[in-house]
Design an enzyme around this catalytic site. Sequence first.
Site, PDB file in Angstrom:
ATOM      1  N   GLU A  76      46.150   5.009  63.730  1.00 49.52           N
ATOM      2  CA  GLU A  76      46.739   3.977  62.871  1.00 49.52           C
ATOM      3  C   GLU A  76      46.834   4.366  61.406  1.00 49.52           C
ATOM      4  O   GLU A  76      47.257   3.572  60.589  1.00 49.52           O
ATOM      5  CB  GLU A  76      45.906   2.686  62.961  1.00 49.52           C
ATOM      6  N   GLU A 164      34.415  14.388  66.392  1.00 52.71           N
ATOM      7  CA  GLU A 164      34.511  13.394  67.463  1.00 52.71           C
ATOM      8  C   GLU A 164      33.830  13.949  68.712  1.00 52.71           C
ATOM      9  O   GLU A 164      34.048  15.112  69.064  1.00 52.71           O
ATOM     10  CB  GLU A 164      35.979  13.096  67.795  1.00 52.71           C
ATOM     11  N   ASP A 202      36.977  -0.777  70.207  1.00 55.46           N
ATOM     12  CA  ASP A 202      37.747   0.445  70.485  1.00 55.46           C
ATOM     13  C   ASP A 202      36.784   1.618  70.596  1.00 55.46           C
ATOM     14  O   ASP A 202      37.049   2.720  70.141  1.00 55.46           O
ATOM     15  CB  ASP A 202      38.775   0.688  69.371  1.00 55.46           C
TER      16      ASP A 202
HETATM   17  N1  LIG Z   1      33.861   8.301  57.227  1.00 54.06           N
HETATM   18  C1  LIG Z   1      34.440   9.387  57.738  1.00 54.06           C
HETATM   19  N2  LIG Z   1      33.949  10.626  57.504  1.00 54.06           N
HETATM   20  C2  LIG Z   1      34.551  11.733  58.008  1.00 54.06           C
HETATM   21  N3  LIG Z   1      35.643  11.704  58.777  1.00 54.06           N
HETATM   22  C3  LIG Z   1      36.193  10.505  59.059  1.00 54.06           C
HETATM   23  C4  LIG Z   1      35.623   9.284  58.561  1.00 54.06           C
HETATM   24  N4  LIG Z   1      36.381   8.254  58.994  1.00 54.06           N
HETATM   25  C5  LIG Z   1      37.363   8.796  59.728  1.00 54.06           C
HETATM   26  N5  LIG Z   1      37.273  10.148  59.786  1.00 54.06           N
HETATM   27  C6  LIG Z   1      38.188  11.072  60.505  1.00 54.06           C
HETATM   28  O1  LIG Z   1      39.500  10.503  60.598  1.00 54.06           O
HETATM   29  C7  LIG Z   1      39.846  10.207  61.944  1.00 54.06           C
HETATM   30  C8  LIG Z   1      40.572   8.855  62.046  1.00 54.06           C
HETATM   31  O2  LIG Z   1      39.736   7.814  61.552  1.00 54.06           O
HETATM   32  P1  LIG Z   1      39.468   6.455  62.332  1.00 54.06           P
HETATM   33  O3  LIG Z   1      38.592   5.601  61.467  1.00 54.06           O
HETATM   34  O4  LIG Z   1      38.986   6.739  63.710  1.00 54.06           O
HETATM   35  O5  LIG Z   1      40.922   5.777  62.350  1.00 54.06           O
HETATM   36  P2  LIG Z   1      42.042   5.626  63.467  1.00 54.06           P
HETATM   37  O6  LIG Z   1      42.229   4.150  63.649  1.00 54.06           O
HETATM   38  O7  LIG Z   1      43.201   6.248  62.814  1.00 54.06           O
HETATM   39  O8  LIG Z   1      41.574   6.304  64.722  1.00 54.06           O
HETATM   40  C9  LIG Z   1      38.519  10.241  62.696  1.00 54.06           C
HETATM   41  O9  LIG Z   1      38.686  10.551  64.042  1.00 54.06           O
HETATM   42  C10 LIG Z   1      37.728  11.284  61.930  1.00 54.06           C
HETATM   43  O10 LIG Z   1      38.099  12.587  62.325  1.00 54.06           O
END
Ligand SMILES: Nc1ncnc2c1ncn2[C@@H]1O[C@H](COP(=O)(O)OP(=O)(O)O)[C@@H](O)[C@H]1O
Length: 265
Positions: A76, A164, A202
């Site tokens: 997203e 991840e 999720d």
């Molecule tokens: N606080 C964070 N620190 C480091 N990497 C992050 C963090 N938040 C998100 N990411 C990276 O960005 C990706 C997408 O963020 P996420 O919050 O899962 O949003 P989406 O809804 O796009 O999946 C994650 O899978 C991770 O790799």
Amino acid sequence: MRRHEWVPLEVIIKKSKLPEKDVLYRLKRLNKFGFINRSIYGYAVSFAGYDALAINALYKKGILKAIGNKLGVGKEGDVYLVLLNNDKETVLKFHKHGKTCFTRGKRYREYLADKHHISWLYVSRLSAETEYKILNELFPLVKIPEPIAWNRHAIILGKVNGEELKRIDLSKFMSKEEINNLFWNIFEEIKKAYKIGYIHGDLSEFNILFDGEDFVIIDWPQAIYKEHPEADFYLKRDIENLVRYFKKYKINLPSVDELIQKIKE
Ligand SMILES: Nc1ncnc2c1ncn2[C@@H]1O[C@H](COP(=O)(O)OP(=O)(O)O)[C@@H](O)[C@H]1O
Ligand SMILES: [Mg+2]
């Protein structure tokens, strides 16, 4: 854009209180930078323009100092490594609903029942605000990123190390007992979040970051309150996803129903 999908030129001239030729000049430049889109009906802010507005606001507030690499392009939105004014390295997450997939956006329709057009801009802002609020309620009791700031569709979060779970083969460097412990430690966090009032909604190996020792559960905008009529459905799905991932490592786990029981007790 609260009222229009495309804002007519006359409205922009009226609101800006600038002469028409100045407005046209500025719109042309904004269009050149990709900050606005144009149609026969008028003008609309683009995602890049909305990004720029959020970055500008966070910069002017004295929070943000520099923007670095893109960390990940999620379902997203986009996540960037950023530097704060206090030299702390953190991440900036832009919520972008309606860009590639609208399924999660659907969940916001209940908030938007009284709106004629569902604007991606409004839904994205709402999603960022929701995630920021939920993180504030759960942090630091639950292992989640630290919420630092919010503006429009952007939130600044503490940087989490690790990758991840999806991209890691735990069996390469952990014993079955250690993998089992990891499952129960994650489970404990889900239980704590539930006790405070939230179901992630999720949860999967995509939204748990692990650095080989510790983990953090990310991506909370769709979290739902446990009193929500569909709460049980989402709780079950979350637990099923977690169990499905850990079952790959052939560890013994209770049934999904027993685990749900444990969360609710
Ligand atoms: N606080 C964070 N620190 C480091 N990497 C992050 C963090 N938040 C998100 N990411 C990276 O960005 C990706 C997408 O963020 P996420 O919050 O899962 O949003 P989406 O809804 O796009 O999946 C994650 O899978 C991770 O790799
Ligand atoms: Mg995610």
